[in-house]
Write an enzyme that holds these catalytic residues in place. Structure first.
Site, PDB file in Angstrom:
ATOM      1  NE  ARG B  72       0.233   0.238   5.453  1.00 30.38           N
ATOM      2  CZ  ARG B  72       0.282   1.106   5.538  1.00 30.38           C
ATOM      3  NH1 ARG B  72       0.772   2.424   5.012  1.00 30.38           N
ATOM      4  NH2 ARG B  72       1.286   0.358   7.310  1.00 30.38           N
ATOM      5  N   GLY B  73       0.339   1.986  -0.056  1.00 29.57           N
ATOM      6  CA  GLY B  73       1.242   3.785  -0.600  1.00 29.57           C
ATOM      7  C   GLY B  73       0.972   4.620   1.244  1.00 29.57           C
ATOM      8  CB  THR B  77      -0.733   2.594  10.368  1.00 34.96           C
ATOM      9  OG1 THR B  77      -1.326   2.874  11.711  1.00 34.96           O
ATOM     10  CG2 THR B  77      -1.183   1.564   9.640  1.00 34.96           C
ATOM     11  CG  HIS B  79      -3.049  -2.472  11.026  1.00 31.41           C
ATOM     12  ND1 HIS B  79      -4.379  -1.197  11.105  1.00 31.41           N
ATOM     13  CD2 HIS B  79      -2.501  -2.417  10.184  1.00 31.41           C
ATOM     14  CE1 HIS B  79      -3.968  -1.199   9.616  1.00 31.41           C
ATOM     15  NE2 HIS B  79      -2.867  -2.131   9.395  1.00 31.41           N
ATOM     16  CB  ILE B 140      -5.529   7.183   3.915  1.00 36.91           C
ATOM     17  CG1 ILE B 140      -7.114   7.509   4.890  1.00 36.91           C
ATOM     18  CG2 ILE B 140      -5.917   7.242   2.413  1.00 36.91           C
ATOM     19  CD1 ILE B 140      -7.709   9.163   3.500  1.00 36.91           C
ATOM     20  N   GLY B 141      -3.768   4.809   3.490  1.00 36.50           N
ATOM     21  CA  GLY B 141      -3.491   3.735   2.449  1.00 36.50           C
ATOM     22  C   GLY B 141      -3.440   2.826   1.917  1.00 36.50           C
ATOM     23  N   GLY B 152      -6.509   0.555   1.591  1.00 40.82           N
ATOM     24  CA  GLY B 152      -8.017   2.021   1.928  1.00 40.82           C
ATOM     25  C   GLY B 152      -7.706   3.004   3.291  1.00 40.82           C
ATOM     26  CB  CYS B 170       2.087   8.874   9.154  1.00 40.84           C
ATOM     27  SG  CYS B 170       0.252   8.045   9.576  1.00 40.84           S
TER      28      CYS B 170
END
Lengths: 79, 217
Positions: B72-73, B77, B79, B140-141, B152, B170
């Site tokens: 992802r971009g 992060t 989770h 967001i990524g 997402g 980030c």
């Protein structure tokens, strides 16, 4: 044929090439994803518009690219 | 649009399922899909990140929390269960092909969903994500393949936010994070949070892109 960086956004000026999926000399098919670029929060795969051979990578991984920049040269099949 | 709620799921299983949904969407075998889930504890690093953003590696190692490089971009992060993750698989091939506009859309729909939860979140110019009182609450990524979106956003609902202080969220050393639980002073039902975010997403997707909700297929 020159492969130019396509527009990915009206407002995002630049992206960075994160990786090439194929190397110079590789056969590429039309619509095959051949490289990945990233903006600050998104990665996007860029596809080859042609069937042919990737004869030159003009922008390497890590380089910044803007819309319209030549990023590669592809010799179209049959030409 | 269909919704798939995976519940709490291991990172790799979730990504394998997402890959399958993405591939089938690209092949037009299925309709757009909103994947909702909570990841088992994991640190993920986006394409533009290095492990230097992990301040306290021992903290995560001791808890057997894996570090995974993602396609992802975005940057790093964290989770964990209690954090809502949304992976919209949306076909933009016949829509406006503009990745910034799509990220703007994700931020706007999340701000409205937070409002539905009684949380006054906002967007901040030139900073991505969703914020409350200068703290980040949603991240967001995204990825885009053949102009179909994947990955997402993740939204801190009830999850413990302490682990965020062990990283530079980030990739930035100044970012502080918060959660709905911290803002409201109580946990909320995850099922209710999922419904609020999914309903808002479906409504806004139609308004922004003209993609109609076909119900849960």
């Amino acid at each position: 044929m020159e492969l130019k960086m396509p527009e990915i956004s009206e407002t995002t000026e630049a992206a960075v090439i994160t990786l090439w999926h194929v190397a110079e000399g590789a056969h590429v098919a039309k619509d095959q994803d051949i490289l990945e670029v990233t903006t600050d929060k998104a990665t996007l795969d860029i596809a080859s518009p042609y069937d042919g051979v990737l004869i030159k990578i003009s922008k390497k991984a890590g380089e910044k690219v803007e819309k319209g920049d030549v990023i590669a040269e592809i010799q179209e099949r049959g030409r | 649009m269909r919704i798939r709620d995976l519940g709490i799921v291991g990172y790799k299983d979730a990504i394998d399922l997402q890959e399958n949904v993405l591939r089938r969407r690209i092949e037009n075998e299925i309709s757009d899909t909103l994947i909702l889930l909570e990841h088992d504890p994991v640190l993920t690093l986006g394409r533009m990140e290095s492990e230097a953003s992990i301040i306290d590696r021992a903290f995560f190692d001791k808890k057997n929390i894996p570090v995974i490089f993602s396609d992802r971009g975005g940057k790093i992060t964290y989770h964990a269960p209690g954090q809502l993750v949304i992976y919209p698989i949306v076909d933009l091939r016949e829509k406006k092909r503009d990745v910034s506009r799509y990220i703007d859309f994700l931020e706007k729909t999340m701000v409205r969903a937070f409002d539905g939860l009684g949380v006054a979140a906002e967007r901040i110019a030139d900073r991505r994500g969703v914020w409350i009182g200068g703290k980040k609450i949603a991240f967001i990524g995204v990825g885009v393949r053949k102009w179909v979106t994947f990955h997402g956003a993740c939204i801190n609902i009830n999850n413990d936010i302490a682990p965020f202080s062990r990283i530079h969220p980030c990739g930035e050393d100044w970012i502080k994070v918060t959660s709905v639980r911290e803002i409201l002073g109580r946990a909320i039902e995850m099922d209710m949070a999922k419904k609020v975010f999914a309903d808002q997403f479906i409504k806004d997707l139609e308004a922004e892109y003209g993609i109609k909700n076909a119900g849960n297929i």
